[in-house]
Design an enzyme around this catalytic site. Structure first.
Site, PDB file in Angstrom:
ATOM      1  N   TYR A 337       0.842  -1.209   0.000  1.00 38.78           N
ATOM      2  CA  TYR A 337       0.000   0.000   0.000  1.00 38.78           C
ATOM      3  C   TYR A 337       0.867   1.245   0.000  1.00 38.78           C
ATOM      4  CZ  TYR A 337      -4.288  -2.678   1.106  1.00 38.78           C
ATOM      5  OH  TYR A 337      -5.357  -3.520   1.077  1.00 38.78           O
ATOM      6  N   PHE A 340       2.349   1.966  -3.460  1.00 39.79           N
ATOM      7  CA  PHE A 340       1.366   2.429  -4.437  1.00 39.79           C
ATOM      8  C   PHE A 340       0.866   3.835  -4.092  1.00 39.79           C
ATOM      9  CE2 PHE A 340       0.244  -2.210  -5.521  1.00 39.79           C
ATOM     10  CZ  PHE A 340       1.235  -2.230  -6.487  1.00 39.79           C
ATOM     11  N   LYS A 346      -0.948   9.121 -10.287  1.00 40.25           N
ATOM     12  CA  LYS A 346      -2.142   8.291 -10.439  1.00 40.25           C
ATOM     13  C   LYS A 346      -3.328   8.938  -9.728  1.00 40.25           C
ATOM     14  CE  LYS A 346      -2.593   4.361  -8.052  1.00 40.25           C
ATOM     15  NZ  LYS A 346      -2.330   2.943  -7.698  1.00 40.25           N
ATOM     16  N   MET A 434     -16.788  -6.337  -2.053  1.00 41.94           N
ATOM     17  CA  MET A 434     -17.789  -5.599  -2.842  1.00 41.94           C
ATOM     18  C   MET A 434     -18.749  -6.518  -3.574  1.00 41.94           C
ATOM     19  SD  MET A 434     -15.559  -4.283  -6.132  1.00 41.94           S
ATOM     20  CE  MET A 434     -13.988  -4.083  -5.293  1.00 41.94           C
ATOM     21  N   GLU A 449      -9.904   1.092  -8.258  1.00 38.42           N
ATOM     22  CA  GLU A 449      -8.571   0.976  -8.850  1.00 38.42           C
ATOM     23  C   GLU A 449      -8.138  -0.459  -8.611  1.00 38.42           C
ATOM     24  OE1 GLU A 449      -5.514  -0.003  -9.543  1.00 38.42           O
ATOM     25  OE2 GLU A 449      -4.520   1.113  -7.929  1.00 38.42           O
ATOM     26  N   GLU A 458      -6.067  -8.414 -12.697  1.00 38.22           N
ATOM     27  CA  GLU A 458      -6.322  -8.577 -11.253  1.00 38.22           C
ATOM     28  C   GLU A 458      -7.820  -8.692 -11.004  1.00 38.22           C
ATOM     29  OE1 GLU A 458      -3.971  -5.762  -9.010  1.00 38.22           O
ATOM     30  OE2 GLU A 458      -2.107  -6.492  -9.884  1.00 38.22           O
TER      31      GLU A 458
END
Lengths: 648, 648
Positions: A337, A340, A346, A434, A449, A458
């Site tokens: 994490y 990224f 981004k 989700m 994302e 992914e």
């Protein structure tokens, strides 16, 4: 002495320059002369060039002492291994029509390599194959390679080889020397200790043809003094094309070697020009005759632009194969994490996309009354929640945010973030996958994302299919679509790394990798596109057949596999991606993906390369299969996802 | 009911004939009608040809019952597996441009194969790929093959395929259907359960083109009634070329299937011609409409020449890979001697050669005074001693024989043979390796039989180099020379057998094998020659580069490896060998040798095949290395003899 320092250079990867010498049985003198002349190493013959085993046998010198350049004791072990590259006798011709020459060549080659191994040299340079055929030479070298501990063999290959040996009627007929190398290394089965020493001469083939070498294991560039031009002040310099090539070599950590005679009269030894040589930092000292060539090469190195910060950051990852993440099956770690989240570019793109969507969805007059419901699915430690809130602030729109995240560890961080930032009024944290969350209301905007290097790899499509249940019928998904891309590449280093595992599994796995020592042989082409929301009954399996045309002036080319990329449309004209021609600058979250081929495929000029890719969906996993069907059919790779898959 | 009995036929390998039928949901009737009609099995569709998965989903029939031809209970398990070959729906087109057709095709294909597996059918026939591209079809079949227990899949391939599907402008343009098969099976990685059902139509490609199929895994020939001509009496018959092809199929144990409508009016059902049908053994009974085609095929089978005795003897060895003998390192067993000694043809040739040498060496006037010293080196259990003594008797020459043999077990037999035959006066037995024997006198004639399938592969050169010490300067060696030969072959069965070991070792071993299911793609060429005695200092290592040209009308061809042979000159015009064009008839001591390729090489028409072979000699072993350098370079096989060698 390295070629100098560049600001921001990769410190552990200095460039050196050597010099090719004639046979000299006074090795200590040879070495000290050239090291004092500024060179880092010598490429020196190890054996008297007049030696022939068959002559020795008949008119033997009695003692049985081979005519090597001095005994092992004339230099220290560190001098031998640090400053001498062995140059195998250039008369050697294992594919001669003359059997006697073949036999002599084989005996001498084995004697010289054996001697070089005894001296613990780091490398030997093998002479260029004489004709267009090299099978017997390759067979003999392959035998040697099997028993070589650590020494490298560098096969000397001219960038352009004229066909003068074979008596071809057309004097302009050029053999593509890459074919010679390709044949040789195939016969030696891509042996990892077999590399190339490229001979750079005055004429250069096309840029596409040259480009192939950057996917090969090139260790040295042998720059002939004949390939230098003369500048206005009489100094040696190189053509623009040569300069560009040399800089390419520097970028690929290829050592330089100056070869040939001094051909520029300005150099020391010529009294007329010497007075003008004001740059000379060793004035008055007796300079090495090739010093001005070395100085020019060093000058090219030193004036190179420093590596951009991102490249420096990624330097250690170059050509290092990583297994792709499985973020659905596995929970990411804090360190991941952390990495990224540093990718500000981004999140700026996400913020721009969300701002745009908010402005279009909520007119100015409703800005204070209309609260947009925005759900971040896969919220991680919250960077997209922050981007959404900043977009709301920027646009003056009201937001209610749900941050949905399945990783219980990330939920901990999210809670403290919300507290710290006083977002409690606006942000609701949902600890849930989700795909099974029962949302209390429907969303206007779904932000996610979930993209991998290859876009859908992914399982973003499967996750968003599950999440779009709680999107309003006119709701927006950010990203709204994404497309994967592939292109054929030469990548002998990656191929060898995959092969070193000696199993099928690794040849049928896609890897995340910072591609560096590769040749990109044709522009990338789109493969699979997914758009969200998607209300048709269309399944997520896909099939794509791609025709690649490799530019004809490339010559033949070897395909070791395919580089994969993605581009995502976040919202309208706001995109984000790593496809080389449209890549978002300064973004580092994704390296390309690499699909290897079990057997490299050689494509001749003008012949199309046809590639097939499948995305297959099972009940518990998603996987890719791939194959080539032209110029030859490969096996279908990764049948039924037997080697590599992504778990649902 | 098999096609009949042939005298001298291989009993365990009867040939059967099936019939292709339309879809019929009354399977019991369909089967009994065709079995009573004389056929052995039916090739029957398993599913209603109007079924499409996508139609079912939309206007579902509710019950979810797939429209198969009857339940599994309508026939017994033995009937299903013994008499039904499944015919997969011919509408299936996995490489359609239409995604819906592709998806329907994949679902239906998987449903039908799953049903056929449930019924334990032995095989299913897959429809011919529709266009010139078949990658998606092959991908799907390859997925299926991974989970198939024992069922075979036979891909239906026409012997000639016109390019009518792809809208090619030239209507005469023919796709070489072999290319389609080759691509399909490469994509499926030579899977052993994937075979071919060849469609035989009226026109046939060239003999060379047809010949390729005999190296492939062809399981059935589907002979269309349209390919039959009509004889003077109105009966169906086949052209000479078709007849020859069918006989070739019989010789390769390929099943026949009659396809299509009855097109010859003479068959039962036509009252005008029926009265003439005197051959009919079921007169008055209601005959199967395709019976006359079956009868003709059975007639072709029954009139085939019986297998020659030698072929019958060797039948069980067909395409069975054996490791070559190591007679120097290992001692042969009695059973091996027994087998070789039965090869009378071989010993007759030796006797002829010895007789000829004796007559030339000893003039008639010295016949009673001059005793020739003859040494048999590697005497084994004595067959060459006997041949020598018979030659002496035949020519009236006097002989003193030394029988040199290193195997102590064979020495036992030799002693009792000499005693039994009262040869004590003439024959001296020497229990010694010929390479270290101290002979009491020098020999006029040295006789040996140390030849392997590839001539020098059992180290005859090394043994005779050791033995020629005790040959007089003008002495004779029998054999006086021998030469090895190779030719490129298609041999998918052998390739798969080698591959099944899943290691490098087996791909780098040469095998002795009775070649049967192979296609010989070009005439054999000489490789290495050894002559004896050899007084030069020439070593026994050898290198040969061979250019093969495959006849252009063959089309593309797949090289799975090389068949190797030898021919030996025993003395002057007396030779002995297994090279096909000059093979000694009725000799069975040697099967050919097979050098496999790790990756089969596909050669396009007009492109030369270049092969390299080395014979390498070390201090303790001799080995071969081999490779291909055109059309592509293969790895050098068996580097340093790492996988396969012959011990000294």
């Amino acid at each position: 002495m390295p070629l100098g320092e560049r600001s921001g250079d990769d410190k552990n990867d200095s460039r050196y320059c050597g010099v090719e010498t004639d046979f000299n049985d006074d090795m200590p003198h040879l070495l000290s002369f050239n090291l004092h002349g500024g060179f880092d190493f010598v490429v020196a013959p190890l054996m008297d060039p007049t030696y022939r085993p068959s002559l020795l046998e008949n008119g033997s010198n009695g003692a049985g002492v081979l005519p090597f350049a001095g005994s092992d004791l004339v230099l220290s072990p560190a001098q031998w291994s640090g400053h001498v590259v062995g140059k195998i006798s250039s008369w050697i011709d294992l594919d001669s029509e003359d059997e006697m020459v073949r036999k002599d060549s084989e005996i001498a080659l084995k004697q010289e390599i054996s001697w070089a191994s005894h001296l613990s040299l780091q490398a030997c340079i093998l002479p260029t194959p004489k004709g267009s055929s090299c099978a017997n030479y390759a067979r003999c070298v392959n035998q040697i390679l099997q028993n070589l501990t650590s020494m490298q063999l560098w096969l000397r290959i001219p960038l352009e080889k004229s066909d003068d040996d074979s008596g071809n009627e057309n004097p302009d007929h050029k053999i593509d020397s890459w074919d010679l190398w390709n044949s040789f290394r195939l016969l030696c089965e891509h042996h990892s200790q077999l590399s190339v020493a490229l001979d750079v001469l005055c004429s250069l083939p096309s840029a596409n043809s040259l480009g192939r070498w950057f996917g090969e294991s090139v260790r040295a560039a042998m720059i002939s003094t004949n390939s230098f031009l003369t500048n206005a002040r009489g100094y040696p310099c190189l053509s623009k094309r040569h300069q560009k090539l040399i800089v390419g070599f520097f970028n690929h950590s290829i050592q330089m070697v100056i070869c040939g005679e001094q051909v520029h009269s300005l150099c020391p030894g010529n009294p007329d020009s010497r007075a003008n040589n004001t740059d000379n930092h060793n004035e008055g000292v007796h300079l090495h005759p090739l010093r001005s060539y070395l100085d020019y090469v060093a000058y090219l190195y030193q004036r190179m632009d420093p590596l951009p910060e991102q490249e420096r950051f990624e330097f250690g990852y170059r050509d290092y194969l990583q297994s792709p993440l499985q973020p659905l099956m596995d929970n990411l770690e804090a360190q991941t994490y952390e990495t990224f989240e540093k990718d500000t570019v981004k999140y700026i793109q996400y913020q721009r996309a969300i701002s745009k969507a908010l402005l279009e969805r909520v007119p100015d007059e409703e800005a204070t009354t209309n609260t947009t419901v925005l759900m971040v699915v896969g919220a991680g430690r919250g960077p997209l929640v922050r981007a959404a809130l900043q977009a709301a602030e920027e646009t003056g729109r009201k937001l209610r945010v749900y941050a949905v995240e399945k990783n219980p560890n990330a939920i901990v961080t999210l809670h403290s973030l919300v507290k710290l930032e006083c977002w409690e009024e606006v942000v609701t944290i949902v600890a849930c996958d989700m795909r099974c969350w029962n949302a209390p209301e429907k969303a206007d905007i779904l932000v996610s994302e979930l993209l991998g290097s290859f876009g859908d790899n992914e399982l973003s499509p499967e996750c968003l299919d599950g999440a779009q249940r709680f999107l309003k019928p006119d709701g927006i998904s950010i990203p709204s679509s994404y497309t994967s891309f592939i292109q054929p590449i030469t990548a002998s280093k990656l191929y060898n790394d995959v092969k070193s595992h000696k199993d099928l599994l690794h040849f049928e796995t896609a890897y995340v990798v910072k591609l560096h020592r590769v040749a990109r042989l044709a522009p990338s082409q789109p493969v699979f596109t997914f758009a969200h929301p998607e209300y048709s009954t269309k399944r997520n399996d896909r099939y794509k057949k791609l025709h690649f045309e490799i530019p004809c002036d490339t010559g033949s080319a070897m395909i070791h596999g395919f580089a994969g990329y993605f581009d995502a449309i976040l919202y309208k004209d706001v995109h984000l991606g790593i496809e080389p021609s449209t890549a978002t600058p300064n973004m580092f979250s994704w390296f390309p993906i690499f699909f290897p081929l079990r057997t490299p495929v050689c494509v001749q000029p003008g012949v199309p390369l046809i590639v097939h890719l499948w995305r297959c969906c099972g009940s518990t996993k998603v996987w890719y299969e791939w194959c080539v069907s032209s110029p030859v059919s490969s096996p279908v790779h990764n049948t039924n996802g037997r080697s590599y898959w992504v778990g649902l």
